[in-house]
Enzyme design. Structure first.
Site, mmCIF file in Angstrom:
data_model
loop_
_atom_site.group_PDB
_atom_site.id
_atom_site.type_symbol
_atom_site.label_atom_id
_atom_site.label_comp_id
_atom_site.label_asym_id
_atom_site.label_seq_id
_atom_site.Cartn_x
_atom_site.Cartn_y
_atom_site.Cartn_z
ATOM 1 N N TYR A 142 0.828 -1.217 0.000
ATOM 2 C CA TYR A 142 0.000 0.000 0.000
ATOM 3 C C TYR A 142 0.856 1.258 0.000
ATOM 4 O O TYR A 142 0.361 2.352 -0.262
ATOM 5 C CB TYR A 142 -0.951 0.023 1.203
ATOM 6 C CG TYR A 142 -2.034 -1.049 1.166
ATOM 7 C CD1 TYR A 142 -2.214 -1.855 0.053
ATOM 8 C CD2 TYR A 142 -2.871 -1.248 2.252
ATOM 9 C CE1 TYR A 142 -3.197 -2.840 0.029
ATOM 10 C CE2 TYR A 142 -3.856 -2.230 2.230
ATOM 11 C CZ TYR A 142 -4.006 -3.025 1.116
ATOM 12 O OH TYR A 142 -4.976 -3.994 1.101
ATOM 13 N N ASP A 225 -2.837 -18.150 1.722
ATOM 14 C CA ASP A 225 -3.977 -18.835 1.095
ATOM 15 C C ASP A 225 -4.520 -19.916 2.028
ATOM 16 O O ASP A 225 -5.732 -20.079 2.179
ATOM 17 C CB ASP A 225 -3.611 -19.400 -0.292
ATOM 18 C CG ASP A 225 -2.189 -19.950 -0.362
ATOM 19 O OD1 ASP A 225 -1.436 -19.784 0.611
ATOM 20 O OD2 ASP A 225 -1.843 -20.551 -1.391
#
Ligand code: NAD
Length: 359
Positions: A142, A225
């Site tokens: 970010y 994941d």
């Protein structure tokens, strides 16, 4: 003793939920003989409309002059097409870096009374869960280099964002998480994508290096994941989680839904001082703004976190959390918590009053 609190209502349901939290803080202040002095500042779309900037200098100065900051939410569709630097959400990034807040802590727990509101299988819900997600807040993708360029491969434009972490950034968030784990069940799960990303491999190395300083804490690694799956399969296996900015952003929203509603979850962001930024994890909910039906609990619990982490007022923080739990136990429900039940729906104000009654 007086505590100066900057209130940043923001947009959408922000003003509604901040008003609720203020009433709770005033009541708890009376109960514990503490004086909270509130100053309101503009932020987000509301600030852009009034001043042309989503985070006016006056707001940042006001926050810096306060002992802590309570924020509602920012954003709305009317500002979605503004240039990036003027969008309301930019105020959040600027506030976090302006106040030096690098750790975001989000408690996610299953309330006894809301077991029916979780989308999880009843057997999984029965085991309960109480997780703390520690998310790195001022680094990673970010904040990395980004841009657009011409792609020679496809003879068209392409865009890129860069994930970059330094050892120092990983160490300081790691310490927050290890300390948190020390005070709880002494289990820490570090979540990364070390099978693919170089930044994750460094993340993992640093976490393991740090773990030598915390021999009492059992450190486990998990790929992101798998973590996304395990949170749904067996949330009770987690206690404290530490992860990067983007993974933490995604996983904490996923985890929030396991509790029944995003309207329940508070968060705290801290740096090297006791001044923190406290906010619900939800956004400005433009679809219900102004209807008086927003769930104020996430913001009220954020105020409780402020009392605990910034002011050290543990009894006052505990009493707010107990009053919220008692209201839920008594069947008080805003619309987002109904989940098919026939309980009457409370407005934002009514829910606030039910909590006040139990303080
Ligand atoms: P959102 O969290 O605002 O809303 C998602 C859904 O949850 C909506 O259906 C909403 O009605 C519901 N919801 C959220 N909070 C609730 C509450 N307290 N009580 C009852 N229901 C609630 O997310 P979104 O719709 O993706 O985003 C809306 C705007 O908020 C966007 O502009 C986004 O950029 C912004 N946003 C701001 C923040 C922040 O200020 N920290 C965080 C996320 C999104």
């Amino acid at each position: 003793m007086e505590y100066r609190i900057a209130l940043l209502k923001g947009d959408g349901i922000g003003p509604e939920v901040i008003d609720s939290a203020r009433r709770i803080l005033e009541a708890v202040g009376e109960k514990y003989d503490r004086h909270f002095q509130f100053s309101e500042y503009l932020v987000g779309g509301a600030a852009y409309v009034a001043t042309g900037a989503p985070l006016p200098q006056e707001t940042l100065n006001g926050c810096l002059a306060s002992d802590s900051v309570l924020l509602g939410a920012v954003g709305g569709p009317q500002w979605d097409n503004l240039p990036v630097h003027l969008r309301p959400e930019q105020a959040l990034f600027a506030l976090r870096s302006g106040l030096g807040l690098y750790s975001n802590v989000r408690p996610v727990r299953m309330y006894r009374a809301l077991k029916g509101a979780s989308p999880l299988h009843p057997d999984i819900v029965a085991a309960g869960f109480n997780i703390i997600i520690v998310r790195e807040l001022t680094g990673g993708i970010y904040f990395g280099e980004r841009g657009r360029r011409t792609s020679h491969l496809y003879d068209s434009e392409e865009a890129f964002d860069t994930e970059c972490y330094s050892v120092a950034e990983i160490e300081r968030i790691g310490r927050v998480a290890f300390e948190m784990a020390l005070g709880r069940s002494k289990r820490l799960t570090s979540i990364d994508k070390a099978n693919v990303l170089e930044s994750s491999r460094l993340w993992r190395e640093v976490m393991h290096h740090l773990s030598a300083e915390y021999p009492q804490v059992e450190l486990a690694d998990m790929l992101v994941d798998n973590a996304a799956m395990q949170l749904i399969r067996k949330p009770a296996q987690f206690d404290v989680i530490v992860t990067s900015n983007m993974f933490g952003d995604i996983l904490s929203d996923e985890a929030s839904q396991l509790t029944g509603s995003i309207g329940l979850l508070p968060s705290s962001s801290l740096g090297n001082t006791t001044r923190g930024l406290y906010e619900p994890i939800h956004g400005s909910a433009p679809d219900i703004a102004g209807l008086g039906i927003a769930n104020p609990i996430a913001t009220i619990l954020s105020a409780a976190l402020m009392l605990r982490h910034s002011f050290g007022l543990l009894a006052a923080a505990n009493s707010i959390e107990a009053a919220v739990e008692a209201a839920l136990d008594a069947g008080c429900r805003t619309r987002d918590l109904l989940m098919g039940s026939q309980a009457p729906t409370l407005s934002t104000t009514e829910m606030t009053e039910e909590i006040l009654k139990r303080l």
